[in-house]
Design an enzyme around this catalytic site. Structure first.
Site, mmCIF file in Angstrom:
data_model
loop_
_atom_site.group_PDB
_atom_site.id
_atom_site.type_symbol
_atom_site.label_atom_id
_atom_site.label_comp_id
_atom_site.label_asym_id
_atom_site.label_seq_id
_atom_site.Cartn_x
_atom_site.Cartn_y
_atom_site.Cartn_z
ATOM 1 N N HIS A 250 0.840 -1.199 0.000
ATOM 2 C CA HIS A 250 0.000 0.000 0.000
ATOM 3 C C HIS A 250 0.883 1.259 0.000
ATOM 4 O O HIS A 250 0.669 2.178 -0.793
ATOM 5 C CB HIS A 250 -0.942 -0.018 1.210
ATOM 6 C CG HIS A 250 -1.643 1.278 1.456
ATOM 7 N ND1 HIS A 250 -2.914 1.548 1.002
ATOM 8 C CD2 HIS A 250 -1.232 2.405 2.088
ATOM 9 C CE1 HIS A 250 -3.255 2.764 1.346
ATOM 10 N NE2 HIS A 250 -2.252 3.324 2.010
ATOM 11 N N GLU A 251 1.888 1.268 0.872
ATOM 12 C CA GLU A 251 2.782 2.431 0.936
ATOM 13 C C GLU A 251 3.522 2.616 -0.389
ATOM 14 O O GLU A 251 3.707 3.745 -0.855
ATOM 15 C CB GLU A 251 3.790 2.288 2.086
ATOM 16 C CG GLU A 251 3.167 2.307 3.477
ATOM 17 C CD GLU A 251 2.336 3.560 3.736
ATOM 18 O OE1 GLU A 251 2.691 4.637 3.214
ATOM 19 O OE2 GLU A 251 1.318 3.459 4.443
ATOM 20 N N HIS B 61 1.543 4.508 -2.865
ATOM 21 C CA HIS B 61 1.667 5.972 -2.778
ATOM 22 C C HIS B 61 2.894 6.439 -3.553
ATOM 23 O O HIS B 61 2.869 7.453 -4.242
ATOM 24 C CB HIS B 61 1.820 6.410 -1.319
ATOM 25 C CG HIS B 61 0.537 6.363 -0.554
ATOM 26 N ND1 HIS B 61 -0.591 7.032 -0.950
ATOM 27 C CD2 HIS B 61 0.202 5.734 0.600
ATOM 28 C CE1 HIS B 61 -1.564 6.814 -0.076
ATOM 29 N NE2 HIS B 61 -1.109 6.018 0.871
ATOM 30 N N GLU C 183 -5.655 7.291 -1.172
ATOM 31 C CA GLU C 183 -5.673 6.046 -0.388
ATOM 32 C C GLU C 183 -6.303 4.904 -1.188
ATOM 33 O O GLU C 183 -5.800 3.788 -1.170
ATOM 34 C CB GLU C 183 -6.427 6.238 0.931
ATOM 35 C CG GLU C 183 -5.747 7.190 1.917
ATOM 36 C CD GLU C 183 -4.317 6.787 2.237
ATOM 37 O OE1 GLU C 183 -4.020 5.576 2.250
ATOM 38 O OE2 GLU C 183 -3.481 7.677 2.457
ATOM 39 N N ASP D 295 -4.506 1.471 -2.228
ATOM 40 C CA ASP D 295 -5.113 0.169 -1.915
ATOM 41 C C ASP D 295 -5.203 -0.693 -3.167
ATOM 42 O O ASP D 295 -4.920 -1.884 -3.137
ATOM 43 C CB ASP D 295 -6.530 0.356 -1.349
ATOM 44 C CG ASP D 295 -6.515 0.630 0.150
ATOM 45 O OD1 ASP D 295 -5.429 0.572 0.755
ATOM 46 O OD2 ASP D 295 -7.598 0.910 0.708
HETATM 47 ZN ZN LIG Z 1 -2.046 5.291 2.593
#
Ligand SMILES: [Zn+2]
Length: 414
Positions: free
Chosen positions: A275-276, A279, A357, A361
């Protein structure tokens, strides 16, 4: 006229803030006695109720904080606090630069002192009541002293630079000040992982070969160059867990809170990192940085204009003294006034953040089976006593992350 505008906005902000908080409290209270069906197999009623109580306690605390902040703001401006400080420092000090720095320092010191009991209450009462606080009073004092020393060390040259440019760089001072600000931010980014963060925490290389290998191969798949994996002793201060990236270029490292490692298994940690990395892959971090620099430029341009307008000072309760620079004064007034006029834009920023976000995801779900991120999220919500039933309007206004139910639904069903 400007005073009226300022007061109206401030009043509207406070009322909206309190209304949203009371909605959140009511909504969480109403749903306190039933775990949402999506989670009922993994989160017990007791945990759910604890999360509700924690959320409500935090909301009540934030309401008191909000009202205090507004009162302090009015105290500094319309009730003459700044005028008082400015006048007395003008009598005491001859050196213009020193006088302006002292004015800035005095305002920050007063705000810091007012914030201190709130910070202590949050940790030793609120967080402690729900078993999250791990910080000792001694460490709390040490942290505050270190932060103060760092702020003085790093903040003084920055403030002196901006004030000097305002007074001496002519019409182009905005660009010089902006360049200084951008440079300062890069300096902090560069210093943070190796100099600043180690003042507060101990970092040790991750010594779990299996996990290290999984993460290295994930980073490789995602095209992310990694120079190290570290574990941070977050448990010295709080039971809340987290993980973050830091550094740039080839010096990038991933930092895990020990509290996170102790709760999630290898699969879940990999999913959280995916997930990170989402980003990173979607360039959210760089985009945010560009936006923040653009906002800083707008702020400085606005400062350049407002610092020459008498109504701006008078409208906020200060009579600028003619015949000497009022640059620091204008800077402080703008810092105090801007949030009052931009509070209505909070939902926009929150919405943009939630969009990022969802993107991260989705990216994580492409890198590893989505159930792993779902299971990590459920654990994190549970451990952090984050509410599963936020008020939709409160959440839309403030939340940087989507509500748990929606987030997990999207992960499961795309
Ligand atoms: Zn996040």
């Amino acid at each position: 006229m400007f005073t009226l505008l300022f007061v109206s906005f401030l009043l509207a902000d406070v009322l909206i803030g309190l209304w949203l908080a009371s909605r959140q409290i009511r909504h969480v209270q109403t749903h306190r006695d039933r775990v949402p069906p999506e989670f009922s197999d993994r989160i017990g009623l007791h945990s759910h109720q604890r999360a509700a109580d924690y959320t409500i306690a935090k909301m009540q605390f934030s309401m008191v904080e909000r009202i205090t902040e507004a009162a302090v703001l009015v105290g500094f401006t319309l009730l003459g606090g700044l005028q008082f400080l400015d006048h007395h420092l003008g009598v005491l000090l001859d050196n213009e630069m020193l006088r302006q720095l002292m004015l800035l320092g005095a305002v920050l010191a007063i705000m810091g002192l007012i914030g201190l009991p709130f910070s202590a209450w949050r940790k030793f009462k609120l967080e402690a009541r729900f078993g999250f606080n791990r910080i000792s009073p001694r460490l709390f004092i040490q942290d505050n002293l270190k932060t103060l020393a760092l702020s003085l060390l790093l903040g003084t040259p920055l403030a002196a630079g901006v004030i000097w440019f305002m007074g001496n760089a002519g019409a182009n001072w905005v660009w010089w000040a902006w360049g200084l600000w951008v440079g300062f931010n890069f300096l902090i980014l560069w210093l943070f992982p190796t100099v600043i963060a180690p003042l507060f925490n101990k970092f040790t290389p991750l010594d779990n070969p299996e996990m290290a290998e999984r993460i290295q191969s994930l980073a490789k798949r995602c095209g992310f160059s990694l120079s190290g994996l570290f574990v941070m002793d977050g448990s010295r201060r709080s039971a809340h867990g987290n993980a973050y990236f830091t550094g740039f270029g080839n010096a990038r490292r991933i930092v895990f809170f020990d509290t996170l490692l102790s709760r999630l298994n290898v699969d879940e940690i990999e999913a959280v990192l995916a997930h990170e990395l989402g980003h990173f892959s979607h360039k959210h971090i760089i985009k945010r940085m560009v936006v923040s620099f653009a906002v800083a430029l707008v702020f400085l341009l606005l400062l350049g204009w407002l610092s020459t307008q008498t109504w701006f000072y008078v409208g906020l309760g200060v009579l600028p003294q003619l015949g000497r620079p009022n640059d620091a004064l204008a800077l402080i007034l703008l810092f105090l006034a801007v949030p009052v006029f931009t509070f209505w834009a909070t939902p926009l920023a929150s919405w943009l953040s939630r969009r990022d976000e969802f993107q991260a995801d989705r990216y994580a779900a492409e890198q590893c089976p989505p159930e792993r991120l779902v299971s990590a999220l459920v654990k994190l919500y549970d451990d952090n006593a984050a509410t599963l039933t936020p008020d939709p309007i409160h959440s839309a206004y403030y939340d940087s992350h989507p509500p748990a139910v929606i987030r997990i639904q999207k992960l499961k069903h795309g």
